[in-house]
Design an enzyme around this catalytic site. Structure first.
Site, mmCIF file in Angstrom:
data_model
loop_
_atom_site.group_PDB
_atom_site.id
_atom_site.type_symbol
_atom_site.label_atom_id
_atom_site.label_comp_id
_atom_site.label_asym_id
_atom_site.label_seq_id
_atom_site.Cartn_x
_atom_site.Cartn_y
_atom_site.Cartn_z
ATOM 1 N N LYS A 135 0.839 -1.215 0.000
ATOM 2 C CA LYS A 135 0.000 0.000 0.000
ATOM 3 C C LYS A 135 0.863 1.251 0.000
ATOM 4 O O LYS A 135 0.643 2.177 -0.785
ATOM 5 C CB LYS A 135 -0.898 0.012 1.248
ATOM 6 C CG LYS A 135 -1.570 1.365 1.466
ATOM 7 C CD LYS A 135 -2.210 1.500 2.835
ATOM 8 C CE LYS A 135 -1.305 1.898 3.940
ATOM 9 N NZ LYS A 135 -1.358 3.223 4.481
ATOM 10 N N ASN A 136 1.849 1.277 0.900
ATOM 11 C CA ASN A 136 2.606 2.521 1.066
ATOM 12 C C ASN A 136 3.536 2.823 -0.099
ATOM 13 O O ASN A 136 4.071 3.918 -0.193
ATOM 14 C CB ASN A 136 3.377 2.515 2.397
ATOM 15 C CG ASN A 136 2.423 2.758 3.554
ATOM 16 O OD1 ASN A 136 1.280 3.166 3.338
ATOM 17 N ND2 ASN A 136 2.885 2.522 4.781
ATOM 18 N N ARG A 159 -3.969 11.095 4.258
ATOM 19 C CA ARG A 159 -2.843 12.031 4.331
ATOM 20 C C ARG A 159 -1.944 11.968 3.106
ATOM 21 O O ARG A 159 -1.426 12.976 2.651
ATOM 22 C CB ARG A 159 -1.966 11.701 5.541
ATOM 23 C CG ARG A 159 -2.603 11.826 6.868
ATOM 24 C CD ARG A 159 -1.589 11.449 7.918
ATOM 25 N NE ARG A 159 -0.389 12.260 7.782
ATOM 26 C CZ ARG A 159 -0.268 13.488 8.238
ATOM 27 N NH1 ARG A 159 -1.251 14.049 8.887
ATOM 28 N NH2 ARG A 159 0.850 14.158 8.061
ATOM 29 N N CYS A 195 -3.051 13.193 12.840
ATOM 30 C CA CYS A 195 -3.864 11.970 12.761
ATOM 31 C C CYS A 195 -3.717 11.241 14.085
ATOM 32 O O CYS A 195 -2.996 11.700 14.967
ATOM 33 C CB CYS A 195 -3.498 11.127 11.549
ATOM 34 S SG CYS A 195 -2.244 9.912 11.800
ATOM 35 N N ARG A 240 2.264 14.604 13.088
ATOM 36 C CA ARG A 240 2.670 14.365 11.696
ATOM 37 C C ARG A 240 2.734 15.647 10.850
ATOM 38 O O ARG A 240 2.029 15.784 9.851
ATOM 39 C CB ARG A 240 1.760 13.310 11.049
ATOM 40 C CG ARG A 240 1.753 12.021 11.832
ATOM 41 C CD ARG A 240 0.982 10.954 11.156
ATOM 42 N NE ARG A 240 1.665 10.375 10.012
ATOM 43 C CZ ARG A 240 1.144 9.426 9.246
ATOM 44 N NH1 ARG A 240 -0.063 8.953 9.497
ATOM 45 N NH2 ARG A 240 1.812 8.947 8.229
ATOM 46 N N PRO A 241 3.606 16.592 11.238
ATOM 47 C CA PRO A 241 3.751 17.802 10.426
ATOM 48 C C PRO A 241 4.341 17.490 9.050
ATOM 49 O O PRO A 241 4.867 16.392 8.824
ATOM 50 C CB PRO A 241 4.721 18.662 11.236
ATOM 51 C CG PRO A 241 5.378 17.751 12.201
ATOM 52 C CD PRO A 241 4.506 16.547 12.385
ATOM 53 N N VAL A 242 4.258 18.465 8.143
ATOM 54 C CA VAL A 242 4.834 18.275 6.799
ATOM 55 C C VAL A 242 5.868 19.364 6.518
ATOM 56 O O VAL A 242 6.129 19.705 5.367
ATOM 57 C CB VAL A 242 3.737 18.260 5.698
ATOM 58 C CG1 VAL A 242 2.940 16.967 5.749
ATOM 59 C CG2 VAL A 242 2.817 19.468 5.816
ATOM 60 N N ASP A 243 6.467 19.897 7.583
ATOM 61 C CA ASP A 243 7.441 20.989 7.421
ATOM 62 C C ASP A 243 8.625 20.571 6.531
ATOM 63 O O ASP A 243 9.101 21.357 5.707
ATOM 64 C CB ASP A 243 7.929 21.485 8.803
ATOM 65 C CG ASP A 243 8.442 20.351 9.688
ATOM 66 O OD1 ASP A 243 7.865 19.248 9.644
ATOM 67 O OD2 ASP A 243 9.431 20.560 10.410
ATOM 68 N N LEU A 244 9.094 19.323 6.668
ATOM 69 C CA LEU A 244 10.249 18.902 5.859
ATOM 70 C C LEU A 244 9.880 18.840 4.372
ATOM 71 O O LEU A 244 10.693 19.176 3.512
ATOM 72 C CB LEU A 244 10.766 17.525 6.304
ATOM 73 C CG LEU A 244 11.254 17.384 7.743
ATOM 74 C CD1 LEU A 244 11.894 16.012 7.940
ATOM 75 C CD2 LEU A 244 12.236 18.470 8.103
ATOM 76 N N ASP A 249 5.304 0.324 11.804
ATOM 77 C CA ASP A 249 4.035 -0.253 11.325
ATOM 78 C C ASP A 249 3.867 -1.716 11.731
ATOM 79 O O ASP A 249 2.826 -2.318 11.445
ATOM 80 C CB ASP A 249 3.945 -0.141 9.789
ATOM 81 C CG ASP A 249 3.750 1.300 9.334
ATOM 82 O OD1 ASP A 249 3.479 2.171 10.178
ATOM 83 O OD2 ASP A 249 3.868 1.553 8.113
ATOM 84 N N ILE A 263 9.141 6.583 16.566
ATOM 85 C CA ILE A 263 8.791 7.321 15.346
ATOM 86 C C ILE A 263 7.573 8.225 15.569
ATOM 87 O O ILE A 263 7.594 9.402 15.200
ATOM 88 C CB ILE A 263 8.498 6.354 14.162
ATOM 89 C CG1 ILE A 263 9.620 5.322 13.997
ATOM 90 C CG2 ILE A 263 8.259 7.141 12.867
ATOM 91 C CD1 ILE A 263 10.953 5.860 13.517
ATOM 92 N N ARG A 274 -8.331 -0.061 4.753
ATOM 93 C CA ARG A 274 -7.413 0.877 4.103
ATOM 94 C C ARG A 274 -6.139 0.178 3.653
ATOM 95 O O ARG A 274 -5.507 0.613 2.693
ATOM 96 C CB ARG A 274 -7.033 2.003 5.079
ATOM 97 C CG ARG A 274 -8.201 2.884 5.438
ATOM 98 C CD ARG A 274 -7.739 4.052 6.235
ATOM 99 N NE ARG A 274 -6.697 4.766 5.494
ATOM 100 C CZ ARG A 274 -6.097 5.857 5.920
ATOM 101 N NH1 ARG A 274 -6.423 6.370 7.069
ATOM 102 N NH2 ARG A 274 -5.172 6.445 5.209
#
Ligand code: EPZ
Length: 427
Positions: A22-23, A96, A120, A125-129, A310, A332, A402
């Site tokens: 999936k990922n 996401r 979530c 889970r920021p997306v700054d990077l 995971d 993580i 999912r």
């Protein structure tokens, strides 16, 4: 809402075919936006997340065609032109990874408006990077009312990008943006997950020039165009690891097929330490446990090749029945122990303190009603249910849908007593 009902106690015997990851699949689907020619993805998992991303891509201009032939499930994605460079809050909030369309949209059209994903259940889970990397590649980024407005009218330019810590999503997103940038991009402290290598292999098949994927330094020489390609999605190492632990938990002998055992090397080592017999094959792996009690084993999650976050919930489920105390550290995500209180409802003895859980093995679990909180947490409850006495009912099964293809079918083919209860027959 559907539920999964399990009557525990049956050993597992048989073969479980592992699906495409999936990922990986959802990043490969986003890669299709980078070319005006068709991308054919084989070994495609059929999951709620891939269907959902297909619908989003369709709105952006992608024709998505699914088929099933002798070689298995495949999806062809073809985006002759981008008809919209907009991904709404509603779409990104529900999944996401939809955020990953931002980079390809900027690379292909020079602009995009994509919602920020927000937090979530497993962490902020920021997306700054991701955003810093896109800026380093020359995109101007403005944030207004929860949206990213990105512009790069003269195209993206190669850059040196050094991540302060390892992020799978930021590494993939940077790759998805920089393959069409002018000049060379060097990504340092890149994530090394097999899904990154898979994405790089697919991009290279499309004509990109990516070297070093799977190591901490990735070098990309930008190209002007990408063309169509055929690519097979890498086997899902998290699905494989989950069924490996299901076999360890329920006992019996299960062979996983279509798997790359070296992608779950640390897990298999830990399972052997715990007393499960593991036979690693070429494209297969067999797990066997006779009635002997499992031994407690400690673990700490880490970026690949470390122990995958995971797989942490499923390993915790396994340890609930081990002899002794197991210390499990999650490094993580800051809130990834929500399965612990649910496992305790089945009789597990777990104490959580910050990023550490102490699991004191018990002699047996007892079935109960439990609540799924996220994808991997839900499946840990399913595998615990396989070993519990009596009936376990897992609620909020949409989380499982999912990321696990035909879960009930794959497990029941090995003798598990598991079935889905739809709305009208809920217990
Ligand atoms: C991917 O998430 C996976 N999701 C996750 O799987 C997986 O748990 C995770 O990688 C780690 O292996 C997908 O591939 C869709 P990260 P991702 O960026 O990319 C922080 C599942 O169940 N961070 O490696 O979002 C972040 O908060 C899911 O299938 C920042 O601070 O993970 C986390 O603490 C759940 N800023 C850490 O880095 C950023 O800009 C690692 O996250 C990006 C990340």
């Amino acid at each position: 809402m559907d539920q999964i009902a399990i009557t525990g106690g049956a050993q597992l015997e048989g073969e479980i075919p592992i699906s495409g990851a999936k990922n990986s699949a959802i990043k490969l689907m986003a890669a299709s936006l980078l070319s005006d020619e068709p991308l054919r993805l084989t070994n495609m998992p059929r999951l709620a997340d891939t269907r959902f991303l297909g619908r989003l891509l369709h709105r952006l201009g992608t024709e998505v065609t699914e088929s099933q032939n002798g070689a298995g499930p495949e999806t062809v994605l073809h985006t002759p032109e981008i008809v919209s460079a907009f991904a709404s809050y509603d779409l990104v909030r529900k999944m996401r990874a939809s955020f990953n369309v931002l980079g390809p949209l900027i690379a292909r059209t020079g602009h995009a408006k994509v919602s920020l994903p927000g937090g979530c259940s497993i962490g902020a889970r920021p997306v700054d990077l991701h955003l810093k990397a896109l800026e380093a590649l020359g995109a101007s980024i403005d944030l207004h009312e929860g949206y990213v407005y990105a512009q790069a009218p003269r195209g993206l330019k190669g850059a040196e990008i050094s991540f302060p810590f390892v992020s799978v999503g930021a590494t993939e997103h940077t790759l998805l943006a920089c393959v069409l940038a002018e000049g060379e991009t060097v990504i340092s402290n890149a994530a090394c997950e097999p899904e990154i290598e898979d994405l790089a292999d697919c991009l290279n098949a499309m004509g990109a020039k990516v070297c070093g994927a799977g190591t901490p330094t990735i070098r990309v020489t930008g190209v002007a165009h990408l063309h169509g390609a055929t690519h097979a999605v890498v086997p899902d190492r998290i699905e494989a690891g989950t069924y490996a632990m299901a076999a360890g938990m329920a006992g019996g002998e299960v062979t996983l097929t279509g798997v790359r055992p070296h992608h779950i090397a640390i897990l298999l080592d830990k399972m052997e330490e715990a007393g499960v017999q593991v036979t690693r094959g070429n494209g297969s792996c067999t797990l066997k446990r006779n009635g002997a009690r499992l031994r407690a084993v400690d673990l700490s999650t880490d970026p690949y090749p470390g122990f995958a976050t995971d797989l942490q919930a499923q390993f915790m489920a396994l340890m609930t029945l081990a002899d002794g105390e197991s210390v499990i550290r999650e490094t993580i995500f800051e809130n990834r122990f929500m399965h612990a209180p649910e496992l305790s409802r089945l009789g597990a003895d777990i104490t959580v303190s910050g990023g550490e859980a102490r699991v004191r093995g018990v002699g047996g679990l007892e079935g109960a009603q439990v609540m799924a909180t996220d994808l991997r947490a839900s499946v840990s409850l399913v595998i615990a249910g396989l070993a519990a006495r009596g009936d376990t009912v897992v609620n909020r099964v949409y989380h499982l849908d999912r990321g696990f293809e035909r879960l009930e079918a794959k497990l029941s083919a090995c003798g598990a007593r598991i079935r889905r209860l739809s709305d009208d027959e809920e217990g």
